[in-house]
Write an enzyme that holds these catalytic residues in place. Sequence first.
Site, PDB file in Angstrom:
ATOM      1  N   LYS A 164      -7.092   1.859  -2.924  1.00  0.00           N
ATOM      2  CA  LYS A 164      -6.700   1.270  -1.633  1.00  0.00           C
ATOM      3  C   LYS A 164      -6.686   2.337  -0.533  1.00  0.00           C
ATOM      4  O   LYS A 164      -7.125   2.086   0.598  1.00  0.00           O
ATOM      5  CB  LYS A 164      -5.318   0.616  -1.785  1.00  0.00           C
ATOM      6  CG  LYS A 164      -4.721   0.058  -0.513  1.00  0.00           C
ATOM      7  CD  LYS A 164      -5.562  -1.060   0.075  1.00  0.00           C
ATOM      8  CE  LYS A 164      -5.007  -1.517   1.410  1.00  0.00           C
ATOM      9  NZ  LYS A 164      -5.965  -2.294   2.185  1.00  0.00           N
ATOM     10  N   LYS A 197       0.074   5.181   8.386  1.00  0.00           N
ATOM     11  CA  LYS A 197       0.685   5.534   7.086  1.00  0.00           C
ATOM     12  C   LYS A 197      -0.401   5.696   6.019  1.00  0.00           C
ATOM     13  O   LYS A 197      -0.382   6.639   5.222  1.00  0.00           O
ATOM     14  CB  LYS A 197       1.691   4.422   6.715  1.00  0.00           C
ATOM     15  CG  LYS A 197       2.293   4.460   5.336  1.00  0.00           C
ATOM     16  CD  LYS A 197       1.711   3.416   4.380  1.00  0.00           C
ATOM     17  CE  LYS A 197       1.740   1.992   4.826  1.00  0.00           C
ATOM     18  NZ  LYS A 197       1.095   1.044   3.918  1.00  0.00           N
ATOM     19  N   THR A 237       0.862  -1.192   0.000  1.00  0.00           N
ATOM     20  CA  THR A 237       0.000   0.000   0.000  1.00  0.00           C
ATOM     21  C   THR A 237       0.893   1.235   0.000  1.00  0.00           C
ATOM     22  O   THR A 237       1.587   1.510   0.987  1.00  0.00           O
ATOM     23  CB  THR A 237      -0.905   0.031   1.245  1.00  0.00           C
ATOM     24  OG1 THR A 237      -1.653  -1.181   1.300  1.00  0.00           O
ATOM     25  CG2 THR A 237      -1.861   1.218   1.187  1.00  0.00           C
TER      26      THR A 237
HETATM   27  N1  LIG Z   1      -1.302  -6.594   7.482  1.00  0.00           N
HETATM   28  C1  LIG Z   1      -2.404  -6.297   6.824  1.00  0.00           C
HETATM   29  O1  LIG Z   1      -3.528  -6.574   7.278  1.00  0.00           O
HETATM   30  C2  LIG Z   1      -2.362  -5.626   5.486  1.00  0.00           C
HETATM   31  C3  LIG Z   1      -1.268  -4.924   5.050  1.00  0.00           C
HETATM   32  N2  LIG Z   1      -1.299  -4.304   3.825  1.00  0.00           N
HETATM   33  C4  LIG Z   1      -0.138  -3.570   3.338  1.00  0.00           C
HETATM   34  O2  LIG Z   1       0.818  -4.531   2.904  1.00  0.00           O
HETATM   35  C5  LIG Z   1       2.142  -4.065   3.177  1.00  0.00           C
HETATM   36  C6  LIG Z   1       2.854  -5.074   4.080  1.00  0.00           C
HETATM   37  O3  LIG Z   1       2.114  -5.190   5.273  1.00  0.00           O
HETATM   38  P1  LIG Z   1       2.491  -6.256   6.407  1.00  0.00           P
HETATM   39  O4  LIG Z   1       2.908  -7.530   5.800  1.00  0.00           O
HETATM   40  O5  LIG Z   1       1.374  -6.214   7.370  1.00  0.00           O
HETATM   41  O6  LIG Z   1       3.754  -5.515   7.051  1.00  0.00           O
HETATM   42  P2  LIG Z   1       4.934  -6.085   7.951  1.00  0.00           P
HETATM   43  O7  LIG Z   1       5.389  -4.925   8.773  1.00  0.00           O
HETATM   44  O8  LIG Z   1       4.548  -7.344   8.627  1.00  0.00           O
HETATM   45  O9  LIG Z   1       6.066  -6.446   6.868  1.00  0.00           O
HETATM   46  C7  LIG Z   1       6.742  -5.436   6.174  1.00  0.00           C
HETATM   47  C8  LIG Z   1       7.694  -6.048   5.161  1.00  0.00           C
HETATM   48  O10 LIG Z   1       8.424  -4.966   4.524  1.00  0.00           O
HETATM   49  C9  LIG Z   1       9.821  -5.228   4.670  1.00  0.00           C
HETATM   50  N3  LIG Z   1      10.571  -3.973   4.720  1.00  0.00           N
HETATM   51  C10 LIG Z   1      10.337  -2.896   5.510  1.00  0.00           C
HETATM   52  N4  LIG Z   1      11.227  -1.915   5.247  1.00  0.00           N
HETATM   53  C11 LIG Z   1      12.050  -2.389   4.281  1.00  0.00           C
HETATM   54  C12 LIG Z   1      13.150  -1.841   3.576  1.00  0.00           C
HETATM   55  N5  LIG Z   1      13.594  -0.596   3.803  1.00  0.00           N
HETATM   56  N6  LIG Z   1      13.751  -2.605   2.651  1.00  0.00           N
HETATM   57  C13 LIG Z   1      13.303  -3.857   2.396  1.00  0.00           C
HETATM   58  N7  LIG Z   1      12.270  -4.443   3.024  1.00  0.00           N
HETATM   59  C14 LIG Z   1      11.632  -3.699   3.946  1.00  0.00           C
HETATM   60  C15 LIG Z   1       9.937  -6.013   5.963  1.00  0.00           C
HETATM   61  O11 LIG Z   1      11.198  -6.662   6.028  1.00  0.00           O
HETATM   62  P3  LIG Z   1      11.830  -7.108   7.450  1.00  0.00           P
HETATM   63  O12 LIG Z   1      11.207  -8.416   7.783  1.00  0.00           O
HETATM   64  O13 LIG Z   1      13.278  -7.170   7.181  1.00  0.00           O
HETATM   65  O14 LIG Z   1      11.467  -6.019   8.432  1.00  0.00           O
HETATM   66  C16 LIG Z   1       8.755  -6.986   5.791  1.00  0.00           C
HETATM   67  O15 LIG Z   1       9.066  -7.994   4.880  1.00  0.00           O
HETATM   68  C17 LIG Z   1       1.991  -2.671   3.784  1.00  0.00           C
HETATM   69  O16 LIG Z   1       2.085  -1.726   2.756  1.00  0.00           O
HETATM   70  C18 LIG Z   1       0.578  -2.700   4.371  1.00  0.00           C
HETATM   71  O17 LIG Z   1       0.020  -1.426   4.465  1.00  0.00           O
HETATM   72  C19 LIG Z   1      -2.379  -4.389   2.985  1.00  0.00           C
HETATM   73  C20 LIG Z   1      -3.477  -5.096   3.358  1.00  0.00           C
HETATM   74  C21 LIG Z   1      -3.582  -5.738   4.650  1.00  0.00           C
HETATM   75  O1  LIG Z   2      -4.932  -2.713   4.683  1.00  0.00           O
HETATM   76  C1  LIG Z   2      -5.503  -3.370   5.521  1.00  0.00           C
HETATM   77  C2  LIG Z   2      -6.655  -4.199   5.254  1.00  0.00           C
HETATM   78  O2  LIG Z   2      -7.165  -4.854   6.200  1.00  0.00           O
HETATM   79  O3  LIG Z   2      -7.096  -4.227   4.099  1.00  0.00           O
END
Ligand SMILES: NC(=O)C1=CN([C@@H]2O[C@H](COP(=O)(O)OP(=O)(O)OC[C@H]3O[C@@H](n4cnc5c(N)ncnc54)[C@H](OP(=O)(O)O)[C@@H]3O)[C@@H](O)[C@H]2O)C=CC1
Ligand SMILES: O=CC(=O)O
Length: 291
Positions: free
Chosen positions: A170, A238, A95
């Site tokens: 989104k 965010k 996102t």
């Molecule tokens: N969780 C949810 O319910 C939902 C989330 N989203 C969106 O999906 C995305 C991921 O969410 P989610 O999985 O929950 O987040 P997490 O915080 O669980 O995971 C984030 C991921 O991004 C990686 N990351 C962060 N910073 C960097 C960087 N500088 N370079 C490389 N890798 C990086 C992390 O790596 P590392 O493990 O090394 O920290 C990890 O793999 C977000 O944009 C979120 O808004 C969308 C729908 C639903």
């Molecule tokens: O981005 C979060 C979700 O639940 O969708």
Amino acid sequence: MEVGFLGLGIMGKAMSMNLLKNGFKVTVWNRTLYKCDEVVAHGASVGETPAEVVKKCKITIAILSDPAAALSVVFDKDGVLEQICNGKGYIDMSTVDPQTSCKISEAITSKGGHFLEAPVSGSKQPAETGQLVILAAGDKALYEEAGPAFNVLGKKSFFLGQIGNGAKMKLVVNMIMGSVMNAFSEGLVLAERGGLNPHDLLDVLDLGGIANPMFRGKGPAMLRDDYSPAFPLKHQQKDMRLALALGDQNAVSMPVAAAANEAFKKGRSMGLGDVDFSAVLETVKLLKHPS
Ligand SMILES: NC(=O)C1=CN([C@@H]2O[C@H](COP(=O)(O)OP(=O)(O)OC[C@H]3O[C@@H](n4cnc5c(N)ncnc54)[C@H](OP(=O)(O)O)[C@@H]3O)[C@@H](O)[C@H]2O)C=CC1
Ligand SMILES: O=CC(=O)O
């Protein structure tokens, strides 16, 4: 089909496991290497860098925290851009704001690659059960090529046209979700402080016109102060921030979303960034009970 997968956070781990379970060959990369262990135990290969994954796979999917992470994985050393070329596709499901998506799209396509933005609606559990809603935009041919993977990851995919439209959709959805979560939290506290049983409130809500899977799914855990992270609060904040910027760009006044953003910021300042966004309830509880 061999698919590359960058980012094994809450969403990426569930989604890559789903692809593996459904017969896809998957090569993963995660900044923090040990988070690859569980998917490797289920048959995934590991790439040492994003570039190595892209070199190996015709299509690579990413789902990363925020715009800075999405840009870093593409533009930094050993990033996606080093190996993307004609015939390869890159799909960013993070996102982010439309500007970030456009920047990535321009860079990928200038190297001859194909780009699709495809953020998802739905959280940890829908990711685990293949019930996400996919909001794609950009390269239509890549959207069609990725169809078999999208059918595993989601219950419905939308193709929304030009790059930026997926990000915008989104952000609108999550702006509404974050605002509703704040109103729900205020209602739970108001019910309790007003002498009502908040469990009764959940039952009443569930039978009326504003019945909502989010109230049903998260309400009981919120009443137990259980904020196990499905959607981390820092990511919801965010999304509010990025949605408010979209509001700015379009001269849309959004006082409700602005107040919700402040509440999520307050949650972050209370150290709640890594727990579920429903912990915004704690920011309402902070206000003293009138004596
Ligand atoms: N969780 C949810 O319910 C939902 C989330 N989203 C969106 O999906 C995305 C991921 O969410 P989610 O999985 O929950 O987040 P997490 O915080 O669980 O995971 C984030 C991921 O991004 C990686 N990351 C962060 N910073 C960097 C960087 N500088 N370079 C490389 N890798 C990086 C992390 O790596 P590392 O493990 O090394 O920290 C990890 O793999 C977000 O944009 C979120 O808004 C969308 C729908 C639903
Ligand atoms: O981005 C979060 C979700 O639940 O969708």
